[in-house]
Write a protein that holds these residues in place. Structure first.
Motif, PDB file in Angstrom:
ATOM      1  N   LYS A  84      60.970  59.454  23.620  1.00 50.78           N
ATOM      2  CA  LYS A  84      59.652  59.785  23.082  1.00 50.78           C
ATOM      3  C   LYS A  84      58.923  60.752  24.000  1.00 50.78           C
ATOM      4  CE  LYS A  84      59.182  55.145  21.177  1.00 50.78           C
ATOM      5  NZ  LYS A  84      58.421  53.899  21.270  1.00 50.78           N
ATOM      6  N   GLU A  85      57.911  61.414  23.445  1.00 51.61           N
ATOM      7  CA  GLU A  85      57.027  62.228  24.263  1.00 51.61           C
ATOM      8  C   GLU A  85      55.708  61.486  24.422  1.00 51.61           C
ATOM      9  OE1 GLU A  85      56.709  65.991  22.261  1.00 51.61           O
ATOM     10  OE2 GLU A  85      55.095  65.301  20.989  1.00 51.61           O
ATOM     11  N   ILE A  86      54.945  61.869  25.457  1.00 47.86           N
ATOM     12  CA  ILE A  86      53.707  61.156  25.747  1.00 47.86           C
ATOM     13  C   ILE A  86      52.589  62.138  26.053  1.00 47.86           C
ATOM     14  CG2 ILE A  86      54.156  60.878  28.233  1.00 47.86           C
ATOM     15  CD1 ILE A  86      53.057  57.983  27.927  1.00 47.86           C
ATOM     16  N   THR A  87      51.391  61.810  25.571  1.00 52.29           N
ATOM     17  CA  THR A  87      50.201  62.615  25.848  1.00 52.29           C
ATOM     18  C   THR A  87      49.396  61.936  26.951  1.00 52.29           C
ATOM     19  OG1 THR A  87      48.819  61.429  24.258  1.00 52.29           O
ATOM     20  CG2 THR A  87      50.060  63.356  23.424  1.00 52.29           C
ATOM     21  N   HIS A  88      48.396  62.654  27.438  1.00 56.71           N
ATOM     22  CA  HIS A  88      47.522  62.096  28.472  1.00 56.71           C
ATOM     23  C   HIS A  88      46.857  60.802  27.990  1.00 56.71           C
ATOM     24  CE1 HIS A  88      47.630  65.463  31.384  1.00 56.71           C
ATOM     25  NE2 HIS A  88      47.901  66.176  30.303  1.00 56.71           N
ATOM     26  N   LYS A  89      46.348  60.829  26.769  1.00 54.41           N
ATOM     27  CA  LYS A  89      45.656  59.669  26.213  1.00 54.41           C
ATOM     28  C   LYS A  89      46.604  58.468  26.094  1.00 54.41           C
ATOM     29  CE  LYS A  89      42.621  58.311  22.432  1.00 54.41           C
ATOM     30  NZ  LYS A  89      41.927  58.755  21.217  1.00 54.41           N
ATOM     31  N   GLN A  90      47.824  58.707  25.633  1.00 58.34           N
ATOM     32  CA  GLN A  90      48.799  57.623  25.525  1.00 58.34           C
ATOM     33  C   GLN A  90      49.144  57.052  26.894  1.00 58.34           C
ATOM     34  OE1 GLN A  90      51.725  60.012  23.491  1.00 58.34           O
ATOM     35  NE2 GLN A  90      51.556  58.753  21.645  1.00 58.34           N
ATOM     36  N   ALA A  91      49.346  57.932  27.875  1.00 58.73           N
ATOM     37  CA  ALA A  91      49.715  57.484  29.225  1.00 58.73           C
ATOM     38  C   ALA A  91      48.603  56.631  29.826  1.00 58.73           C
ATOM     39  CB  ALA A  91      50.015  58.678  30.118  1.00 58.73           C
ATOM     40  N   GLN A  92      47.375  57.012  29.580  1.00 57.94           N
ATOM     41  CA  GLN A  92      46.255  56.227  30.103  1.00 57.94           C
ATOM     42  C   GLN A  92      46.182  54.873  29.407  1.00 57.94           C
ATOM     43  OE1 GLN A  92      42.404  58.117  29.971  1.00 57.94           O
ATOM     44  NE2 GLN A  92      41.579  56.670  31.461  1.00 57.94           N
ATOM     45  N   GLY A  93      46.325  54.864  28.090  1.00 55.66           N
ATOM     46  CA  GLY A  93      46.243  53.616  27.340  1.00 55.66           C
ATOM     47  C   GLY A  93      47.398  52.665  27.612  1.00 55.66           C
ATOM     48  N   LEU A  94      48.596  53.204  27.711  1.00 54.50           N
ATOM     49  CA  LEU A  94      49.779  52.363  27.897  1.00 54.50           C
ATOM     50  C   LEU A  94      49.993  51.921  29.340  1.00 54.50           C
ATOM     51  CD1 LEU A  94      52.324  54.299  25.647  1.00 54.50           C
ATOM     52  CD2 LEU A  94      51.363  52.035  25.197  1.00 54.50           C
ATOM     53  N   PHE A  95      49.767  52.849  30.288  1.00 57.81           N
ATOM     54  CA  PHE A  95      50.151  52.578  31.675  1.00 57.81           C
ATOM     55  C   PHE A  95      49.031  52.733  32.698  1.00 57.81           C
ATOM     56  CE2 PHE A  95      53.931  54.622  29.581  1.00 57.81           C
ATOM     57  CZ  PHE A  95      54.579  53.435  29.300  1.00 57.81           C
ATOM     58  N   GLY A  96      47.821  53.068  32.244  1.00 58.27           N
ATOM     59  CA  GLY A  96      46.702  53.243  33.165  1.00 58.27           C
ATOM     60  C   GLY A  96      46.804  54.501  34.011  1.00 58.27           C
ATOM     61  N   VAL A  97      47.588  55.479  33.556  1.00 59.61           N
ATOM     62  CA  VAL A  97      47.751  56.741  34.281  1.00 59.61           C
ATOM     63  C   VAL A  97      46.524  57.605  34.019  1.00 59.61           C
ATOM     64  CG1 VAL A  97      49.132  58.843  34.485  1.00 59.61           C
ATOM     65  CG2 VAL A  97      50.262  56.641  34.122  1.00 59.61           C
ATOM     66  N   THR A 117      56.087  50.383  39.124  1.00 63.35           N
ATOM     67  CA  THR A 117      55.193  51.506  39.428  1.00 63.35           C
ATOM     68  C   THR A 117      54.939  52.355  38.179  1.00 63.35           C
ATOM     69  OG1 THR A 117      56.956  53.071  39.973  1.00 63.35           O
ATOM     70  CG2 THR A 117      56.172  51.624  41.759  1.00 63.35           C
ATOM     71  N   GLN A 118      53.925  53.208  38.260  1.00 68.47           N
ATOM     72  CA  GLN A 118      53.649  54.118  37.152  1.00 68.47           C
ATOM     73  C   GLN A 118      54.838  55.051  36.914  1.00 68.47           C
ATOM     74  OE1 GLN A 118      49.884  56.081  37.923  1.00 68.47           O
ATOM     75  NE2 GLN A 118      48.747  54.419  36.930  1.00 68.47           N
ATOM     76  N   HIS A 119      55.473  55.483  37.998  1.00 69.54           N
ATOM     77  CA  HIS A 119      56.650  56.344  37.847  1.00 69.54           C
ATOM     78  C   HIS A 119      57.737  55.623  37.052  1.00 69.54           C
ATOM     79  CE1 HIS A 119      55.460  58.712  41.670  1.00 69.54           C
ATOM     80  NE2 HIS A 119      55.027  59.334  40.593  1.00 69.54           N
ATOM     81  N   GLU A 120      58.006  54.385  37.399  1.00 72.40           N
ATOM     82  CA  GLU A 120      59.047  53.610  36.697  1.00 72.40           C
ATOM     83  C   GLU A 120      58.688  53.408  35.227  1.00 72.40           C
ATOM     84  OE1 GLU A 120      60.683  50.926  40.448  1.00 72.40           O
ATOM     85  OE2 GLU A 120      58.908  50.271  39.348  1.00 72.40           O
ATOM     86  N   LYS A 121      57.427  53.124  34.969  1.00 73.71           N
ATOM     87  CA  LYS A 121      56.985  52.943  33.588  1.00 73.71           C
ATOM     88  C   LYS A 121      57.147  54.224  32.787  1.00 73.71           C
ATOM     89  CE  LYS A 121      53.665  49.337  34.750  1.00 73.71           C
ATOM     90  NZ  LYS A 121      52.239  48.996  34.881  1.00 73.71           N
ATOM     91  N   LEU A 122      56.763  55.348  33.386  1.00 72.11           N
ATOM     92  CA  LEU A 122      56.883  56.628  32.692  1.00 72.11           C
ATOM     93  C   LEU A 122      58.346  56.988  32.441  1.00 72.11           C
ATOM     94  CD1 LEU A 122      54.084  58.671  34.470  1.00 72.11           C
ATOM     95  CD2 LEU A 122      54.163  58.063  32.048  1.00 72.11           C
ATOM     96  N   ILE A 123      59.200  56.805  33.439  1.00 70.77           N
ATOM     97  CA  ILE A 123      60.621  57.113  33.265  1.00 70.77           C
ATOM     98  C   ILE A 123      61.220  56.234  32.172  1.00 70.77           C
ATOM     99  CG2 ILE A 123      62.904  56.957  34.370  1.00 70.77           C
ATOM    100  CD1 ILE A 123      61.237  59.491  35.014  1.00 70.77           C
ATOM    101  N   GLY A 124      60.870  54.963  32.152  1.00 70.74           N
ATOM    102  CA  GLY A 124      61.339  54.077  31.086  1.00 70.74           C
ATOM    103  C   GLY A 124      60.907  54.577  29.721  1.00 70.74           C
ATOM    104  N   PHE A 125      59.666  55.016  29.632  1.00 68.92           N
ATOM    105  CA  PHE A 125      59.151  55.556  28.367  1.00 68.92           C
ATOM    106  C   PHE A 125      59.895  56.822  27.992  1.00 68.92           C
ATOM    107  CE2 PHE A 125      56.305  57.967  25.665  1.00 68.92           C
ATOM    108  CZ  PHE A 125      55.819  57.005  24.789  1.00 68.92           C
ATOM    109  N   PHE A 126      60.043  57.740  28.940  1.00 69.39           N
ATOM    110  CA  PHE A 126      60.751  58.994  28.674  1.00 69.39           C
ATOM    111  C   PHE A 126      62.197  58.736  28.264  1.00 69.39           C
ATOM    112  CE2 PHE A 126      57.636  61.233  31.636  1.00 69.39           C
ATOM    113  CZ  PHE A 126      56.974  61.878  30.604  1.00 69.39           C
ATOM    114  N   ASN A 127      62.829  57.768  28.872  1.00 71.15           N
ATOM    115  CA  ASN A 127      64.226  57.462  28.541  1.00 71.15           C
ATOM    116  C   ASN A 127      64.394  56.956  27.110  1.00 71.15           C
ATOM    117  OD1 ASN A 127      65.562  58.302  30.873  1.00 71.15           O
ATOM    118  ND2 ASN A 127      65.157  56.377  31.914  1.00 71.15           N
ATOM    119  N   SER A 128      63.305  56.531  26.491  1.00 69.05           N
ATOM    120  CA  SER A 128      63.367  56.095  25.090  1.00 69.05           C
ATOM    121  C   SER A 128      63.455  57.286  24.138  1.00 69.05           C
ATOM    122  CB  SER A 128      62.137  55.246  24.746  1.00 69.05           C
ATOM    123  OG  SER A 128      60.980  56.072  24.646  1.00 69.05           O
TER     124      SER A 128
END
Length: 78
Positions: A15-28, A2-13
């Motif tokens: 790193k910080e994420i912007t709106h543009k990055q989230a859309q490009g990486l995970f389709g959020v 899920t998008q939640h799981e993808k985001l949590i995995g990213f956050f656990n690394s």
């Protein structure tokens, strides 16, 4: 995954994420809404501003004061 799981995995690394990055990486398409949902699930996600003024989110550790306040609010609703 899920998008939640993808985001949590990213956050656990760490790193910080912007709106543009989230859309490009995970389709959020609405990162603010996903962050709000994750906060509701108990994740301490902090909002920051990048050097160029964009909003970015990162996973953090809640302060003792935040934990104590959440505990008191929870007790009041039982």
């Amino acid at each position: 995954m899920t998008q939640h799981e993808k985001l949590i995995g990213f956050f656990n690394s760490g790193k910080e994420i912007t709106h543009k990055q989230a859309q490009g990486l995970f389709g959020v398409t609405n990162l603010s809404a996903r962050v709000s949902e994750l906060r509701g699930m108990g994740y301490s996600i902090y909002t920051n501003r990048t050097k160029n003024g964009k909003v970015a989110y990162r996973l953090g550790t809640p302060s003792k004061r935040m934990v104590a306040l959440a505990y008191e609010i929870g007790r009041a609703h039982v």
